[in-house]
Design a protein around this motif. Sequence first.
Motif, PDB file in Angstrom:
ATOM      1  N   GLY A   1      -9.234  12.868  -8.101  1.00 50.53           N
ATOM      2  CA  GLY A   1      -8.474  11.630  -7.976  1.00 50.53           C
ATOM      3  C   GLY A   1      -6.981  11.860  -7.963  1.00 50.53           C
ATOM      4  O   GLY A   1      -6.244  11.255  -7.167  1.00 50.53           O
ATOM      5  N   ALA A   2      -6.512  12.728  -8.840  1.00 52.06           N
ATOM      6  CA  ALA A   2      -5.076  13.033  -8.888  1.00 52.06           C
ATOM      7  C   ALA A   2      -4.623  13.707  -7.598  1.00 52.06           C
ATOM      8  O   ALA A   2      -3.503  13.460  -7.125  1.00 52.06           O
ATOM      9  CB  ALA A   2      -4.775  13.929 -10.079  1.00 52.06           C
TER      10      ALA A   2
ATOM     11  N   GLY B   1       0.819  -1.218   0.000  1.00 42.51           N
ATOM     12  CA  GLY B   1       0.000   0.000   0.000  1.00 42.51           C
ATOM     13  C   GLY B   1       0.845   1.256   0.000  1.00 42.51           C
ATOM     14  O   GLY B   1       0.560   2.213  -0.725  1.00 42.51           O
ATOM     15  N   LEU B   2       1.908   1.252   0.812  1.00 34.53           N
ATOM     16  CA  LEU B   2       2.804   2.411   0.835  1.00 34.53           C
ATOM     17  C   LEU B   2       3.527   2.574  -0.501  1.00 34.53           C
ATOM     18  O   LEU B   2       3.741   3.691  -0.972  1.00 34.53           O
ATOM     19  CB  LEU B   2       3.820   2.253   1.968  1.00 34.53           C
ATOM     20  N   GLY B   3       3.903   1.435  -1.123  1.00 39.42           N
ATOM     21  CA  GLY B   3       4.548   1.509  -2.431  1.00 39.42           C
ATOM     22  C   GLY B   3       3.616   2.075  -3.485  1.00 39.42           C
ATOM     23  O   GLY B   3       4.003   2.946  -4.279  1.00 39.42           O
ATOM     24  N   LEU B   4       2.383   1.586  -3.513  1.00 40.39           N
ATOM     25  CA  LEU B   4       1.398   2.116  -4.461  1.00 40.39           C
ATOM     26  C   LEU B   4       1.143   3.593  -4.205  1.00 40.39           C
ATOM     27  O   LEU B   4       1.127   4.421  -5.123  1.00 40.39           O
ATOM     28  CB  LEU B   4       0.086   1.333  -4.348  1.00 40.39           C
ATOM     29  N   GLY B   5       0.942   3.930  -2.931  1.00 37.91           N
ATOM     30  CA  GLY B   5       0.684   5.331  -2.602  1.00 37.91           C
ATOM     31  C   GLY B   5       1.856   6.233  -2.912  1.00 37.91           C
ATOM     32  O   GLY B   5       1.684   7.374  -3.348  1.00 37.91           O
ATOM     33  N   GLY B   6       3.074   5.724  -2.690  1.00 42.27           N
ATOM     34  CA  GLY B   6       4.253   6.542  -2.912  1.00 42.27           C
ATOM     35  C   GLY B   6       4.561   6.788  -4.369  1.00 42.27           C
ATOM     36  O   GLY B   6       5.058   7.852  -4.732  1.00 42.27           O
TER      37      GLY B   6
ATOM     38  N   THR C   1      -5.148   5.584  -0.783  1.00 43.50           N
ATOM     39  CA  THR C   1      -4.736   4.817  -1.958  1.00 43.50           C
ATOM     40  C   THR C   1      -5.904   4.045  -2.549  1.00 43.50           C
ATOM     41  O   THR C   1      -6.060   3.958  -3.781  1.00 43.50           O
ATOM     42  CB  THR C   1      -3.597   3.846  -1.597  1.00 43.50           C
ATOM     43  N   ALA C   2      -6.742   3.453  -1.681  1.00 42.18           N
ATOM     44  CA  ALA C   2      -7.919   2.719  -2.167  1.00 42.18           C
ATOM     45  C   ALA C   2      -8.838   3.635  -2.968  1.00 42.18           C
ATOM     46  O   ALA C   2      -9.331   3.272  -4.048  1.00 42.18           O
ATOM     47  CB  ALA C   2      -8.670   2.096  -0.991  1.00 42.18           C
ATOM     48  N   VAL C   3      -9.055   4.841  -2.440  1.00 40.88           N
ATOM     49  CA  VAL C   3      -9.899   5.808  -3.156  1.00 40.88           C
ATOM     50  C   VAL C   3      -9.232   6.205  -4.469  1.00 40.88           C
ATOM     51  O   VAL C   3      -9.879   6.308  -5.522  1.00 40.88           O
ATOM     52  CB  VAL C   3     -10.142   7.059  -2.278  1.00 40.88           C
ATOM     53  N   HIS C   4      -7.919   6.362  -4.421  1.00 37.99           N
ATOM     54  CA  HIS C   4      -7.183   6.780  -5.603  1.00 37.99           C
ATOM     55  C   HIS C   4      -7.230   5.715  -6.701  1.00 37.99           C
ATOM     56  O   HIS C   4      -7.337   6.040  -7.898  1.00 37.99           O
ATOM     57  CB  HIS C   4      -5.730   7.061  -5.206  1.00 37.99           C
TER      58      HIS C   4
END
Length: 579
Positions: free
Chosen positions: A339-340, A68-73, A212-215
């Motif tokens: 979203g961005a 999750g942190l990787g995706l968010g980052g 991240t889930a929302v994104h």
Amino acid sequence: MEISAPVPHGPSSSFSSPRAYLRALADTPTRLARRASSVSTSYDEMSAVRARSGPHMQKTLRWFDLVGLGLGGMVGAGVFVTTGRASRLYAGPAIVISYAIAGFCALLSAFCYTEFAVDMPVAGGAFSYLRVTFGANLVMDYVMSNAAVARGFTAYMGSAIGVPAAKWRFTVSGLPNGFDQIDFVAVVVVLTITLIICYSTKESSVLNMVLTAVHIIFIAFVIVAGFCKGDWNNFTHPADPAQPSGFFPYGVSGVFNGASMVYLSYIGYDAVSTMAEEVKNPVKDIPIGVSGSVLLVTVLYCLMAASMSKLLPYDAIDPEAPFSAAFRGKWESNVIGVGASFGILTSLLVSMLGQARYMCVIGRSRVVPAWFARVHPKTSTPVNASAFLGILTAAIALFTDLNVLLNLVSIGTLFVFYMVANAVIFRRYVVVGTTNPRPTLSFLCSLSLTSIIFVFIWHFAPPGKLKAFMLVVTAAIAVSMLQIFHYQVPQVRKPEYWGVPLMPWMPSISIFLNIFLLGSMDKPSYVRFGVFSGVTVLVYVFYSVHASFDAEGSGLLSQKNGEFHKESAQERNDPSLGV
């Protein structure tokens, strides 16, 4: 083994008086030599070095937190900030391939980072081994990257509510071009996130998972909307017939130029490896978290780049906010802007977590004041480093143009990943004081030199059969050197838990790709990078090396050679240090 007995200096003897400092400067070559030969073992990093921060960071993260942190980052900084500029100026519709190339290069570097993070599960990951080599450059890469992303937030938030970014910023005529657009929104965003990461790492991870889930939902919307409403002709036909046409409007070199710029997109995965000290099961969780997030993000990037290329001809793409601008005047533009904005917030959150932990490790080594290494007893976070870097990031985001930041960050990131790949090979084949380092150093230098020659031929040789022949010969020489090294020089250390596969092939390919992408950067980027690196070296020579020497003399730092073959036994004797 000890190089020599500690010298009885006080903890600040080099700076106790002007005369003491002059004596320290006269002894600079000797001190530099001592620090250059100093390599901390995993045992050191997980015991004495970590203890310099005071209270330990809590182990609260699992593999899904890291993914999750990787995706968010990563998702946010790349697609929503760099894609438009890289597509319009360099790669055109082939930006999809640029992302694939950059993703492959990042995955190879991710393997190298993972080996360090698993073997030394402390804050900083690979930097714990290479802190003197590139510490300040890497921290500034993070600061510049976060400043760039924060300014991108202003552009997308403006798109979300229908107010152009220009109206959110103020122009100061007395400042030079590229530094005259004042952005207070970016400052507020950076300082708010700084407060969040100072509070708790686990709560920051939970917040990141939600955002991240929302994104990801918004990303799915962008991909579906692009493929449903776009036109396949946009992949080959520009809006202006006078512009180059085709899928590769700027040729293969344009694809690699684009890859070097969008490489900023992948800076988030190494932020994940910096949190190794806070992972419950590093052996299992770190490889899944780091490599898994890079693979997932590469697929998302390629799909989003393809959807953008289908929506608009490359020469009609807005370099500042490409996706929302593609739907300008429609409700989709507002949705994409929201979203961005979420994506950019998660990217900032993760990157600022990472930069603070890098600074914490630098403080532990006394390359910067030890104040930065302190971990707060209540929050179990490096509050001092987080607050200082947050304020610095906010100051840069206030006035520095996006284009200036992107070029500087990309070249710095590529250089750091290049150094990590070299370090993995050196660490596998050399034990300082036990094995002869010359064969390995000769191979690494020869591989880099051959790669540089390949890049020069690629960029400057006139097209034709002679150029193709020279490229093939250069590549054959590199492969031959790699094969000879592989068979002639044995590995003296194999990771106990997880290591880069196909050693030394994968890190060697990573070295080549990073040099190739570095060769795609423009001259101003090298000038800025050279100036900053020069300043960094001066700070190290006139302050850091003496502070480290004083700490060593007072017993705060150990001067150890790389006794990597003894680490496992040491760790087994102390179960609390096991991973």
